[in-house]
Design a protein around this motif. Sequence first.
Motif, short mmCIF file in Angstrom:
data_model
loop_
_atom_site.label_atom_id
_atom_site.label_comp_id
_atom_site.label_asym_id
_atom_site.label_seq_id
_atom_site.Cartn_x
_atom_site.Cartn_y
_atom_site.Cartn_z
N ALA A 76 41.16 61.74 30.72
CA ALA A 76 41.45 60.37 32.02
C ALA A 76 41.20 59.45 31.41
N VAL A 77 41.10 58.41 31.55
CA VAL A 77 40.90 57.57 31.73
C VAL A 77 40.47 56.83 33.00
N HIS A 78 39.33 56.22 33.52
CA HIS A 78 39.12 55.88 35.20
C HIS A 78 39.15 54.21 35.25
N LEU A 79 40.00 53.55 35.98
CA LEU A 79 39.87 52.45 35.64
C LEU A 79 39.14 52.16 37.07
N HIS A 80 37.90 51.02 37.78
CA HIS A 80 37.31 50.93 38.53
C HIS A 80 37.59 49.24 38.64
N PHE A 81 37.91 49.35 40.22
CA PHE A 81 38.29 48.09 40.94
C PHE A 81 38.02 47.87 42.08
N CYS A 82 37.13 46.30 42.62
CA CYS A 82 37.37 45.66 43.53
C CYS A 82 38.57 46.38 44.46
N ARG A 83 38.66 47.33 45.22
CA ARG A 83 39.51 47.41 47.23
C ARG A 83 40.20 45.98 47.90
N ASP A 84 39.47 43.91 47.18
CA ASP A 84 39.23 44.20 47.97
C ASP A 84 40.42 42.31 47.25
N CYS A 85 40.11 42.63 46.20
CA CYS A 85 40.83 41.73 45.48
C CYS A 85 41.91 42.52 44.09
N GLY A 86 41.36 43.36 43.95
CA GLY A 86 42.16 44.08 43.28
C GLY A 86 41.54 43.94 41.97
N THR A 87 40.06 43.37 41.18
CA THR A 87 39.89 43.25 40.05
C THR A 87 39.69 44.33 39.56
N ARG A 88 39.95 44.34 37.41
CA ARG A 88 39.28 45.89 37.71
C ARG A 88 37.96 45.14 36.62
N LEU A 89 37.19 46.22 37.02
CA LEU A 89 35.52 45.94 36.42
C LEU A 89 35.05 46.07 35.14
N TYR A 90 35.37 47.61 35.30
CA TYR A 90 35.37 48.56 34.35
C TYR A 90 36.05 49.76 34.13
N MET A 91 35.31 50.40 32.79
CA MET A 91 35.92 51.79 32.45
C MET A 91 35.15 52.39 32.56
N THR A 92 35.40 54.25 33.23
CA THR A 92 34.60 55.39 32.24
C THR A 92 35.62 56.09 31.60
N TYR A 93 35.75 57.57 31.30
CA TYR A 93 36.02 57.76 30.01
C TYR A 93 35.74 59.47 30.24
N ALA A 94 37.22 60.33 30.45
CA ALA A 94 36.48 61.99 29.88
C ALA A 94 35.99 62.35 29.16
N ARG A 95 36.79 61.67 27.96
CA ARG A 95 36.72 61.49 26.37
C ARG A 95 34.48 61.43 25.94
N TRP A 96 34.42 60.84 26.38
CA TRP A 96 32.64 59.86 26.17
C TRP A 96 32.26 59.28 27.60
N PRO A 97 31.89 60.53 28.48
CA PRO A 97 31.14 60.69 29.94
C PRO A 97 30.13 59.96 30.00
N ASP A 98 29.13 59.65 28.75
CA ASP A 98 28.30 58.98 29.18
C ASP A 98 28.16 57.56 28.79
N MET A 99 29.45 56.74 28.25
CA MET A 99 29.72 55.21 28.14
C MET A 99 30.27 54.75 29.76
N VAL A 100 30.70 53.42 29.48
CA VAL A 100 31.02 52.17 30.59
C VAL A 100 32.15 51.23 29.83
N GLY A 101 32.75 51.38 29.37
CA GLY A 101 33.27 49.51 29.44
C GLY A 101 33.47 48.83 30.62
N LEU A 102 33.16 47.89 30.03
CA LEU A 102 33.24 46.60 31.17
C LEU A 102 34.50 45.72 31.37
N PHE A 103 34.77 45.45 31.80
CA PHE A 103 36.31 44.16 30.87
C PHE A 103 35.56 42.07 31.57
N GLY A 104 35.30 42.62 29.68
CA GLY A 104 35.32 41.32 30.03
C GLY A 104 35.30 39.67 30.60
N GLY A 105 36.19 39.92 31.48
CA GLY A 105 36.84 38.38 32.25
C GLY A 105 36.25 38.81 33.47
#
Length: 139
Positions: A71-100
């Motif tokens: 599983a890859v979890h995509l986290h986003f704003c409920r209001d505008c829909g912007t994807r902000l960051y990702m978390t991973y079942a594979r690497w639970p101690d890491m977070v990926g930030l959407f660079g934009g």
Amino acid sequence: MAGLTGRCLCEAVAYGLTGKPARTTICCCRFCQRATGGAQLILPVAPMSDFHLTRGGAASYTHVSEGSGKAVHLHFCRDCGTRLYMTYARWPDMVGLFGGTLDNPTVVRFDPTTTKQMGWMAPAPGVAMRHTAGVRICN
């Protein structure tokens, strides 16, 4: 790069990163293209312990990776829909930030060993590329 901050388009959700990203990847795989709606994803990846929301809360969507089957979890704003960051079942101690979403994206430096580019993109200066199935991968 310590002290990175970012936010969504409507500014309802904001985040901070207290440390430095472990690496920054630029990826043009189909998952990243679909996740961003663009040609590539610029993804600083950092320890989850350095990440914190500073305003609002994010909704999430879970996608099972075709590559890892995890599983890859995509986290986003409920209001505008912007994807902000990702978390991973594979690497639970890491977070990926959407660079934009970074407030100052010019401070991000990419890791040539984890960067993929489409065949039509110019390679980064000083980076040797090899072609695989229409995607150039840094050597």
